[in-house]
Design a protein around this motif. Sequence first.
Motif, PDB file in Angstrom:
ATOM      1  N   ARG A 282      17.691  10.110 -33.506  1.00 44.29           N
ATOM      2  CA  ARG A 282      19.081  10.509 -33.762  1.00 44.29           C
ATOM      3  C   ARG A 282      19.187  12.017 -33.593  1.00 44.29           C
ATOM      4  NH1 ARG A 282      19.666   8.046 -39.636  1.00 44.29           N
ATOM      5  NH2 ARG A 282      17.617   9.016 -39.702  1.00 44.29           N
ATOM      6  N   GLN A 283      20.376  12.456 -33.249  1.00 43.62           N
ATOM      7  CA  GLN A 283      20.548  13.882 -33.001  1.00 43.62           C
ATOM      8  C   GLN A 283      20.570  14.666 -34.314  1.00 43.62           C
ATOM      9  OE1 GLN A 283      24.032  14.878 -30.799  1.00 43.62           O
ATOM     10  NE2 GLN A 283      23.185  16.854 -30.217  1.00 43.62           N
ATOM     11  N   VAL A 284      19.795  15.702 -34.377  1.00 43.00           N
ATOM     12  CA  VAL A 284      19.809  16.568 -35.557  1.00 43.00           C
ATOM     13  C   VAL A 284      20.569  17.832 -35.171  1.00 43.00           C
ATOM     14  CG1 VAL A 284      18.367  17.951 -37.100  1.00 43.00           C
ATOM     15  CG2 VAL A 284      17.686  15.616 -36.510  1.00 43.00           C
ATOM     16  N   LYS A 285      21.740  18.007 -35.787  1.00 40.93           N
ATOM     17  CA  LYS A 285      22.587  19.143 -35.390  1.00 40.93           C
ATOM     18  C   LYS A 285      22.470  20.304 -36.361  1.00 40.93           C
ATOM     19  CE  LYS A 285      26.252  16.318 -33.431  1.00 40.93           C
ATOM     20  NZ  LYS A 285      26.695  15.455 -34.515  1.00 40.93           N
ATOM     21  N   ASP A 363      27.112  18.062 -44.472  1.00 41.01           N
ATOM     22  CA  ASP A 363      26.998  17.604 -43.081  1.00 41.01           C
ATOM     23  C   ASP A 363      25.637  17.958 -42.460  1.00 41.01           C
ATOM     24  OD1 ASP A 363      27.393  20.284 -43.040  1.00 41.01           O
ATOM     25  OD2 ASP A 363      28.815  20.288 -41.366  1.00 41.01           O
ATOM     26  N   ASP A 365      21.811  17.094 -41.251  1.00 38.70           N
ATOM     27  CA  ASP A 365      21.130  15.873 -40.785  1.00 38.70           C
ATOM     28  C   ASP A 365      19.693  15.817 -41.288  1.00 38.70           C
ATOM     29  OD1 ASP A 365      23.351  15.123 -39.021  1.00 38.70           O
ATOM     30  OD2 ASP A 365      22.787  16.970 -37.978  1.00 38.70           O
ATOM     31  N   MET A 366      19.217  16.974 -41.749  1.00 42.72           N
ATOM     32  CA  MET A 366      17.827  17.004 -42.203  1.00 42.72           C
ATOM     33  C   MET A 366      17.652  18.139 -43.210  1.00 42.72           C
ATOM     34  SD  MET A 366      14.582  17.593 -39.765  1.00 42.72           S
ATOM     35  CE  MET A 366      12.983  17.948 -40.410  1.00 42.72           C
ATOM     36  N   CYS A 389      23.745  15.294 -49.941  1.00 39.83           N
ATOM     37  CA  CYS A 389      23.576  15.148 -48.486  1.00 39.83           C
ATOM     38  C   CYS A 389      24.172  13.821 -48.020  1.00 39.83           C
ATOM     39  CB  CYS A 389      22.101  15.166 -48.107  1.00 39.83           C
ATOM     40  SG  CYS A 389      21.304  16.688 -48.597  1.00 39.83           S
ATOM     41  N   HIS A 392      22.737   9.496 -44.117  1.00 44.18           N
ATOM     42  CA  HIS A 392      21.789   9.354 -43.004  1.00 44.18           C
ATOM     43  C   HIS A 392      20.748  10.489 -43.002  1.00 44.18           C
ATOM     44  CE1 HIS A 392      24.391  12.483 -41.302  1.00 44.18           C
ATOM     45  NE2 HIS A 392      23.313  12.824 -40.617  1.00 44.18           N
ATOM     46  N   CYS A 393      20.949  11.490 -43.860  1.00 43.50           N
ATOM     47  CA  CYS A 393      20.143  12.724 -43.785  1.00 43.50           C
ATOM     48  C   CYS A 393      18.663  12.477 -44.125  1.00 43.50           C
ATOM     49  CB  CYS A 393      20.751  13.736 -44.750  1.00 43.50           C
ATOM     50  SG  CYS A 393      19.868  15.276 -44.823  1.00 43.50           S
ATOM     51  N   ARG A 416      14.074   7.349 -46.639  1.00 43.69           N
ATOM     52  CA  ARG A 416      14.303   8.542 -45.804  1.00 43.69           C
ATOM     53  C   ARG A 416      13.529   9.751 -46.320  1.00 43.69           C
ATOM     54  NH1 ARG A 416      19.893  10.891 -47.298  1.00 43.69           N
ATOM     55  NH2 ARG A 416      20.450   9.748 -49.177  1.00 43.69           N
ATOM     56  N   ASP A 447      12.735  10.341 -35.702  1.00 42.85           N
ATOM     57  CA  ASP A 447      13.600  11.536 -35.724  1.00 42.85           C
ATOM     58  C   ASP A 447      12.763  12.802 -35.917  1.00 42.85           C
ATOM     59  OD1 ASP A 447      15.672   9.757 -35.566  1.00 42.85           O
ATOM     60  OD2 ASP A 447      16.316   9.956 -37.646  1.00 42.85           O
TER      61      ASP A 447
END
Length: 697
Positions: A282-285, A363, A365-366, A389, A392-393, A416, A447
């Motif tokens: 998944r994209q980590v922005k 917002d 992601d990690m 968070c 999905h983080c 997670r 990820d």
Amino acid sequence: MANRTKGRTTFEVGADGVAIITLINPPVNSLSFDVLASLKESYEQALHRDDVKAIVLTGAKGKFSGGFDISGFEVLQGGKKEQPTPAAKPADILTDILEAAKKPSVAAIDGLALGGGLEVAMACHARISTPYAQLGLPELQLGIIPGFGGTQRLPRLVGLAKSLEMMLTSKPVKGQEALALGLLDAVVAPDQIEPLGEAREIFKFARAQARKQAPNLKHPLVCIDAIETGIVSGPRAGLLKEAEAFRELVPSDTCKSLIHVFFAQRGTTKVPGVTDLGLAPRQVKKVAVLGGGLMGSGIATALILSNYPVILKEVNDKFLQAGIGRVRANLQSRVKKGKMSQEKFEKTMSLLRGVLDYESFKDVDMVIEAVIENVSLKQQIFADLEKYCPPHCMLASNTSTIDLNLIGERTKSKDRIVGAHFFSPAHVMPLLEIVRTKQTSPQVIVDLLDVGKKIKKTPVVVGNCTGFAVNRMFFPYTQAAILLVERGTDLYLIDRAITKFGMPMGPFRLADLVGFGVAIATGMQFIENFPERTYKSMLIPIMQEDKRAGETTKKGFYLYDDKRKASPDPELKKYIEKARSISGVAIDPKFTKLSEKDIVEMIFFPVVNEACRVFAEGIAVKAADLDIASVMGMGFPPYRGGIMFWADSLGSKYIYTRLEEWTRLYGEFFKPCAFLAERASKGAPLSAPVEQAMSRL
Ligand SMILES: C[C@H](O)CC(=O)SCCNC(=O)CCNC(=O)[C@H](O)C(C)(C)COP(=O)(O)OP(=O)(O)OC[C@H]1O[C@@H](n2cnc3c(N)ncnc32)[C@H](O)[C@@H]1OP(=O)(O)O
């Protein structure tokens, strides 16, 4: 071996009479024997056909070629030395067909032209490239020298000094620089190379550098010899010398070890049951880092360097400013060294934002937590993270010792929670241990593997236990060294022997660098978890009590001057004597006369023993992962292939027998584990896969 019968070239002739020959062998268009044979055929066709006026050689899908197919070396290594190996032929194809062609040829380079790829391009009559293509001869990293004429053609194109630098450091140049260097221009005549007298000076310097930087390696010197032959006796003689040296180096242990490391490094991202499920990362922005201390700031630096926007959270403004200051200093050191422009510095720093609360975590992601090693603090943090968070983080911890299950105990997000164990300094050290628990979801690992690759780390996926893979291997390393010292071996001799073996520094110099505070804290974790195999010595605590805590206090096992230069300290004797009497051991004359080989074995066999346990317990999925963990995390010499590969080169039986003998003489610290005993009894390699049933993961 799968690539051996793979790949081809295509041949097309346009209305303009230009034949386009394209190298095709995904993913990097490596030059397998099949590709080379097909290249020969296509070239012959182009030379033969009257309608072909000129030849363009290129690579498919935006990549010229990543060089000779490295998996093909196994064929050459297995082949008998007297037999003409297939490698001799490609060099001839390049010289007798490509270079000698009566029709003009141009290599059109995009993406990369490395090793044999660049050598093929250099045999063409001209080269054009895109600005960002990478051109280089990295063969020395594999324990060989360029074997398709690179030692002869590169000096003639870019000059002696630059060609030596490119080959000896294995660093590629980009299209723009290559153009300025002449690598992408018409070939410079041999007489434009440096005058012989000057060349001899350059060779002398290059040899001295090579000896200093890699005293255990022969092939850099062999590479210089081949270049010199070409300069002194002409390109033909040079090509012959190169071919002969190449054939001799391919079957060497150094080459085998380095090729093993090449594939092992790429193999760490192949994790059965995780990366074979078809999951896309998944994209980590946006990433948040908790804690701006040494580790947190290093991690934040690594992330912004790879263009990840980062929020750095601290508990108060003072700590936050200190953390941001550390990140700034990390980047500024690059600017000072000329590795980063001021503009890039500003741009990179602008990706970092400091915060004091969780407001902006909604917002991300990690998250990577890098606060002090305190269980209840971490539990509180992870409970908070779960609240602030998005669901999905990824929730990662940089802990080096604490059980991840414990850290996540107060959350419902165990799937997670993952370990992201960086090594200090985090923006420099290449390894990332990804620690999974039984609950960590494969998606989260996929990820994190992707983030790891993007921030240019080599990730190794390991299981959850005290010390994971690297610190568990480090533990007996220092302990064995102390055991030897207490029994009479000279401390500085140990560091010298270990450095000569190829480690960047010996165990005592390393303890000084890490600091005794850290050494004692991690030591305690191990005593608690593995008491039966801990060598309990008071040497480090006694020294620390006396305010000798390593390099930061300017005194540890060495004395340090203002330039960080280490020198031995005769005062050390008194601490050693005291520690010796507390341990109740006496000087053993055998230990005062240990050979360097014995020192290396007595220090590294306990490391091998621990690596075997890590492997048998399923903490590491493959032995090759431990090779990479030892090379990238401990500084084990890559040209010995990594800890397990090296151990197998000595044989499980030999290692077991020695450990057994030392156990009898010096105690349980050396006791070989059940896995090692079993492998030795069967005469089996330590790196052979462990039965699935034994694995904990
Ligand atoms: C006679 C001659 O002088 C001798 C030679 O040419 S020796 C070879 C010299 N060339 C090299 O050393 C280049 C080695 N390759 C690399 O440095 C890097 O792979 C690269 C810069 C080309 C690409 O890097 P990157 O995009 O990060 O991809 P990377 O994951 O490394 O490689 C992609 C795949 O190509 C494979 N590969 C790359 N170069 C290869 C090669 N020369 N031969 C065989 N396989 C190769 C990798 O093993 C990997 O396979 P996998 O997907 O099954 O794991």
